[in-house]
Design a protein around this motif. Sequence first.
Motif, PDB file in Angstrom:
ATOM      1  N   ALA A 111       0.804  -1.222   0.000  1.00 16.43           N
ATOM      2  CA  ALA A 111       0.000   0.000   0.000  1.00 16.43           C
ATOM      3  C   ALA A 111       0.840   1.277   0.000  1.00 16.43           C
ATOM      4  O   ALA A 111       0.394   2.303  -0.508  1.00 16.43           O
ATOM      5  N   LEU A 136      -2.929  -7.071  -4.668  1.00 13.49           N
ATOM      6  CA  LEU A 136      -3.037  -6.294  -3.439  1.00 13.49           C
ATOM      7  C   LEU A 136      -4.510  -6.201  -3.031  1.00 13.49           C
ATOM      8  O   LEU A 136      -5.351  -5.786  -3.819  1.00 13.49           O
ATOM      9  N   LYS A 140      -6.675  -2.856   1.578  1.00 12.81           N
ATOM     10  CA  LYS A 140      -5.414  -2.147   1.801  1.00 12.81           C
ATOM     11  C   LYS A 140      -5.199  -1.060   0.755  1.00 12.81           C
ATOM     12  O   LYS A 140      -4.595  -0.029   1.033  1.00 12.81           O
ATOM     13  N   PHE A 141      -5.702  -1.305  -0.435  1.00 12.95           N
ATOM     14  CA  PHE A 141      -5.546  -0.346  -1.530  1.00 12.95           C
ATOM     15  C   PHE A 141      -6.336   0.935  -1.263  1.00 12.95           C
ATOM     16  O   PHE A 141      -5.826   2.038  -1.457  1.00 12.95           O
ATOM     17  N   ALA A 144      -4.933   3.660   1.215  1.00 15.46           N
ATOM     18  CA  ALA A 144      -3.729   4.281   0.660  1.00 15.46           C
ATOM     19  C   ALA A 144      -4.076   5.237  -0.464  1.00 15.46           C
ATOM     20  O   ALA A 144      -3.529   6.346  -0.555  1.00 15.46           O
TER      21      ALA A 144
END
Length: 215
Positions: A111, A136, A140-141, A144
Amino acid sequence: MVSEVLEWLQALPQPALVGATGGLVFAECTIGLGFIAPGEGGLLIAATTATSVPRFLVLWAVVTVCAALGDSLGYYIGKRFGPRLRETKLIQKYGVDAWDKATGILQRRGAWAVFFARFLPVVRTLTPAAAGTSGLPYRKFLPAVAAGAMCWSALHIGIGAALGEAAKKIEGAMSTGGLIVVGVLAVVGVFFLLRWKKKKALGAGPEKVTADSSQ
């Protein structure tokens, strides 16, 4: 002359101006469209109208949301089509090196690469799709990309607003001829600055930025 242009921009209906800016940013953030949509330039121009706190906040909120949505769309495109995206004509022509760098650093940094890529031309456009391709997790992406969009939009709106005020002061202190010369030099300077930023982004990628941040 500069004041008249800025006043004309500020007189435009704010919903239309903000909406158009958000649309440009959304298009730039979606994979492939970043090479043809002048999202960053359009944001800087629109930011000259952010002459009050409410205007700043509205533009900031809309641009942040549009940037995050564009990145999310790019993520799902990458997740849907996977590594095949690298072989498309668009990426082969404009960004295969940036794609490889983004994919590699995403696999190692996760991230953090998504956050810092927001500030890198070319890499910014390709990283969301590369994130989807690399596997990913979206949980989490999203944080960020949202944090990156907030910081990036606030920075560019602040720069645009400051440039607008500075242009008015310079115009008041210079003759028309001198102002034209300064304007031409400024355009030339911006052109070469953007070229330098693009080359640096392609040469360094997000890996160097994230490595520096971890020290």
